[in-house]
Design an enzyme around this catalytic site. Structure first.
Site, PDB file in Angstrom:
ATOM      1  N   ARG A 142      41.646  48.266  42.928  1.00 19.99           N
ATOM      2  CA  ARG A 142      40.881  47.070  42.547  1.00 19.99           C
ATOM      3  C   ARG A 142      41.336  45.843  43.345  1.00 19.99           C
ATOM      4  O   ARG A 142      41.440  44.736  42.822  1.00 19.99           O
ATOM      5  CB  ARG A 142      40.994  46.806  41.037  1.00 19.99           C
ATOM      6  CG  ARG A 142      40.605  47.975  40.165  1.00 19.99           C
ATOM      7  CD  ARG A 142      39.159  48.395  40.366  1.00 19.99           C
ATOM      8  NE  ARG A 142      38.895  49.640  39.645  1.00 19.99           N
ATOM      9  CZ  ARG A 142      38.914  50.852  40.197  1.00 19.99           C
ATOM     10  NH1 ARG A 142      39.176  50.996  41.492  1.00 19.99           N
ATOM     11  NH2 ARG A 142      38.671  51.928  39.488  1.00 19.99           N
ATOM     12  N   SER A 184      36.159  46.153  32.290  1.00 22.14           N
ATOM     13  CA  SER A 184      37.585  46.119  31.935  1.00 22.14           C
ATOM     14  C   SER A 184      38.136  44.713  32.118  1.00 22.14           C
ATOM     15  O   SER A 184      37.977  44.113  33.177  1.00 22.14           O
ATOM     16  CB  SER A 184      38.373  47.100  32.812  1.00 22.14           C
ATOM     17  OG  SER A 184      37.963  48.416  32.585  1.00 22.14           O
ATOM     18  N   GLU A 254      41.428  41.837  35.530  1.00 24.41           N
ATOM     19  CA  GLU A 254      40.488  42.500  36.427  1.00 24.41           C
ATOM     20  C   GLU A 254      39.213  41.672  36.529  1.00 24.41           C
ATOM     21  O   GLU A 254      38.575  41.625  37.570  1.00 24.41           O
ATOM     22  CB  GLU A 254      40.162  43.915  35.943  1.00 24.41           C
ATOM     23  CG  GLU A 254      39.243  44.668  36.902  1.00 24.41           C
ATOM     24  CD  GLU A 254      39.180  46.156  36.654  1.00 24.41           C
ATOM     25  OE1 GLU A 254      38.085  46.733  36.784  1.00 24.41           O
ATOM     26  OE2 GLU A 254      40.234  46.755  36.343  1.00 24.41           O
TER      27      GLU A 254
END
Length: 265
Positions: A142, A184, A254
């Site tokens: 990520r 998320s 995130e």
């Protein structure tokens, strides 16, 4: 420069935020440092006073095959890519059928499901400053070090669309709430799960105003109705504080929080 007025309470996946003027990217503009480039706003929490915002115009929504290379404009929605690949029997993009967003944002955060990530088959990206090969970009879980607008991406093509993968990805997402959220909330720490940590510190199902850590999946911050930015931020900071105190782990967001003057934790 042209602008588009966007009501983020309707546009963003969080279904919250005010109405702001968003600049449309003009290639003649060399300096975009003062702007934050947005896409479909599937992983963004818009504050009450966000920085100047920018988005790609419609002309960057396209998919072409050239010399057996898949070239996709950065404003192209993930669902459109998944449908194109299914129609043309192209594999390795099946996970995009259950991963909302536009291509530029997916690349910027190296989005994916488990080991299936957008960078796996990437060849190069076209940025505002020019083309960069995959091996010129730092990337990981990520994360990428891309710090300018993405205009296009090129991918190697492998044939053999796998409908079983689509079913597998659907099952992987089955435990995620359908209530408005930005996906998320936190990245999973090494060898841990953010959802487990949030639940362990007693925040699963905890509500502040209309914002709540979902009972279905604790790492999803959801909007139960008329969610407010201040309440979302309170829960995010409370989760970080409690997890740090109990486990010594710093939860990294995130989702992207867009608010001027906001200190990072």
């Amino acid at each position: 420069m042209h602008y588009k007025s966007i009501n983020f309470s309707k546009y963003s996946s969080f279904k919250m935020g005010g109405t702001f003027d968003v600049a449309l990217l003009d290639e003649t503009v060399n300096d975009c440092e003062d702007y934050y480039l947005i896409g479909a706003c599937n992983n963004i929490l818009i504050g009450d006073n966000p920085p100047p915002l920018m988005m790609l115009p419609k002309k960057y929504d396209y998919i072409n095959i050239e010399d057996n290379i898949l070239k996709i404009g950065a404003a192209t929605p993930s669902g459109k890519v998944a449908s194109f690949c299914k129609k043309n029997n192209i594999t390795n993009f099946e996970f995009l059928s259950h991963l909302p967003g536009k291509l530029g944002g997916l690349i910027y955060m190296n989005a994916g499901l488990k080991e299936f990530e957008i960078f796996n088959n990437l060849l190069n990206v076209t940025l505002l400053s020019g083309k960069k090969a995959k091996d010129e970009i730092a990337f990981g879980y990520r994360f990428t070090n891309i710090n300018e607008p993405i205009l296009e991406a090129a991918f190697k093509i492998e044939y053999g669309f796998d409908s079983k993968k689509v079913t597998m990805f659907k099952e992987m997402r089955a435990n995620q709430p359908s209530t408005p959220s930005a996906g998320s909330c936190f990245k999973n720490p090494p060898n841990e799960y953010a959802g487990r940590l949030i639940e362990a510190v007693g925040l699963k199902g905890v509500r502040k105003g209309d914002m709540c850590f979902s009972q279905q999946h604790a790492n999803f911050l959801v909007n139960m109705g008329e969610g407010k930015f201040k309440d979302a931020l309170y829960l995010i900071r409370e989760a970080q504080r409690r997890v740090k105190e109990k486990f010594g782990i710093a939860l990294e967001e995130e989702i992207v929080i867009l608010e001027k003057g906001l200190a990072k934790i």
